[in-house]
Design a protein around this motif. Structure first.
Motif, short mmCIF file in Angstrom:
data_model
loop_
_atom_site.label_atom_id
_atom_site.label_comp_id
_atom_site.label_asym_id
_atom_site.label_seq_id
_atom_site.Cartn_x
_atom_site.Cartn_y
_atom_site.Cartn_z
N THR A 71 7.95 -41.69 34.03
CA THR A 71 7.03 -41.01 34.93
C THR A 71 5.95 -40.26 34.16
OG1 THR A 71 8.80 -40.73 36.57
CG2 THR A 71 6.85 -39.31 36.78
N LEU A 72 6.37 -39.53 33.14
CA LEU A 72 5.44 -38.72 32.34
C LEU A 72 5.64 -39.05 30.86
CD1 LEU A 72 5.94 -35.29 34.15
CD2 LEU A 72 3.95 -36.80 34.33
N SER A 73 4.80 -39.94 30.36
CA SER A 73 4.91 -40.32 28.95
C SER A 73 4.29 -39.23 28.08
CB SER A 73 4.20 -41.64 28.70
OG SER A 73 2.81 -41.51 28.96
N ARG A 74 4.61 -39.27 26.78
CA ARG A 74 4.03 -38.31 25.86
C ARG A 74 2.51 -38.47 25.77
NH1 ARG A 74 7.65 -35.69 22.27
NH2 ARG A 74 9.82 -36.35 22.56
N SER A 75 2.05 -39.71 25.86
CA SER A 75 0.60 -39.95 25.80
C SER A 75 -0.12 -39.36 27.01
CB SER A 75 0.32 -41.45 25.70
OG SER A 75 0.83 -42.13 26.84
N THR A 76 0.60 -39.19 28.12
CA THR A 76 0.02 -38.55 29.30
C THR A 76 0.06 -37.04 29.19
OG1 THR A 76 0.67 -40.41 30.72
CG2 THR A 76 0.21 -38.31 31.80
N PRO A 79 -2.60 -34.90 26.10
CA PRO A 79 -3.96 -34.39 26.37
C PRO A 79 -3.98 -33.28 27.41
CG PRO A 79 -3.65 -36.60 27.28
CD PRO A 79 -2.47 -36.34 26.41
N ILE A 80 -3.08 -33.35 28.40
CA ILE A 80 -3.03 -32.28 29.39
C ILE A 80 -2.60 -30.97 28.73
CG2 ILE A 80 -1.88 -31.46 31.48
CD1 ILE A 80 -1.64 -34.37 32.36
N GLY A 81 -1.57 -31.07 27.88
CA GLY A 81 -1.11 -29.88 27.17
C GLY A 81 -2.17 -29.29 26.27
N LEU A 82 -2.92 -30.15 25.57
CA LEU A 82 -3.98 -29.66 24.70
C LEU A 82 -5.08 -28.98 25.51
CD1 LEU A 82 -4.30 -32.62 22.15
CD2 LEU A 82 -3.31 -30.36 21.75
#
Length: 270
Positions: A71-76, A79-82
């Motif tokens: 559902t929520l990959s690291r690649s997703t 950028p949101i976290g950054l």
């Protein structure tokens, strides 16, 4: 009747930073410790030995669920976290003169790197199988030697590391309790949702995300507390080392002919 004289308030003594202690946020140490932490993570991932059997208490587990899309990959999430990190640190720097941007950024990196060290160590030590592992091995989809383990969840630990550190920043450096507590509630709710998706995706067991959340919270909280101590030492030292301070005060006035004049005044404090 005799009464003792009033004593002046005692100034709190802040011990100088030393290499005998771990000082996240101290630039001199960070130039060495941050690369060391990153190198240790890489060393753990490439040097572990595959055991073939998970350690107790996971050695007799059967992992026969169906692998589902992530559902929520690291690649997703990255950028949101950054983006959220940049927004929080930027707003705090602009709105609070007491906010030490470099110190807090390095402390934030320490929290995530130390959390990743703990996560990688636990995974390569216990080598717990993913919930879908046995199904994919029996069907020939996955090779017998697994290199992605389940205990504990990196998604959960990093999400709670992020929530804990940024919530600490908001609570300490914002003067609006409604805003800071609202952010804290939203951050932990989001972290819990991220952790729950790992269970729903059959990528982790419930115990994996619970332990990951606890570890991320504890590590991040400990690092944040230590960074505040380091930051206090920095500010105390910079005050002592101050030779002089100056201020420029611009002003304007009109003479009797209603002509405008502009001037400025320097104020220097030694």
């Amino acid at each position: 009747m005799f009464s003792p004289p009033d004593l002046p308030p005692q100034e709190k003594v802040i011990a100088p930073l030393s290499w005998n202690h771990f000082n996240p946020g101290d630039l001199k140490q960070d130039l060495i410790t941050l690369p060391l932490e990153a190198g240790l993570i890489e060393a753990i991932s490439v040097s572990y030995t595959h055991q073939g059997l998970s350690l107790w208490p996971f050695h007799s587990e059967s992992a026969k669920k169906t692998n589902l899309p992530t559902t929520l990959s690291r690649s997703t999430l990255l950028p949101i976290g950054l983006g959220v990190t940049a927004a929080i640190f930027g707003v705090l720097k602009l709105s609070n003169d007491d906010f030490s941007l470099g110190t807090q950024l390095r402390g934030f990196l320490h929290a995530h790197l130390l959390n990743e060290i703990a996560t990688s160590t636990a995974k390569t030590t216990f080598q717990r199988k993913r919930p879908f592992y046995d199904t994919e091995v029996s069907s020939g989809i996955k090779p017998a030697e697994d290199n992605q383990f389940s205990f504990f969840s990196g998604h959960a630990s990093h999400a709670f590391t992020f929530a804990t550190y940024t919530s600490g920043l908001m609570l300490k450096y914002t003067n609006n309790p409604i805003l800071s507590w609202s952010y804290t509630a939203a951050a932990y709710t989001t972290a819990a949702w991220i952790a729950s998706t790992r269970v729903n995706d059959h990528a982790h067991n419930v115990s994996d995300v619970i332990v990951g959340a606890l570890v991320g919270t504890i590590i991040s909280g400990a690092v944040f507390y230590r960074v505040q101590q380091v930051d206090a030492v920095h500010k105390k030292t910079s005050d002592k080392d101050l030779i002089f301070d100056y201020q420029f005060l611009p002003y304007t006035f009109q003479d009797n002919n209603k002509r405008s004049w502009y001037a400025g005044m320097f104020e220097i404090k030694f």
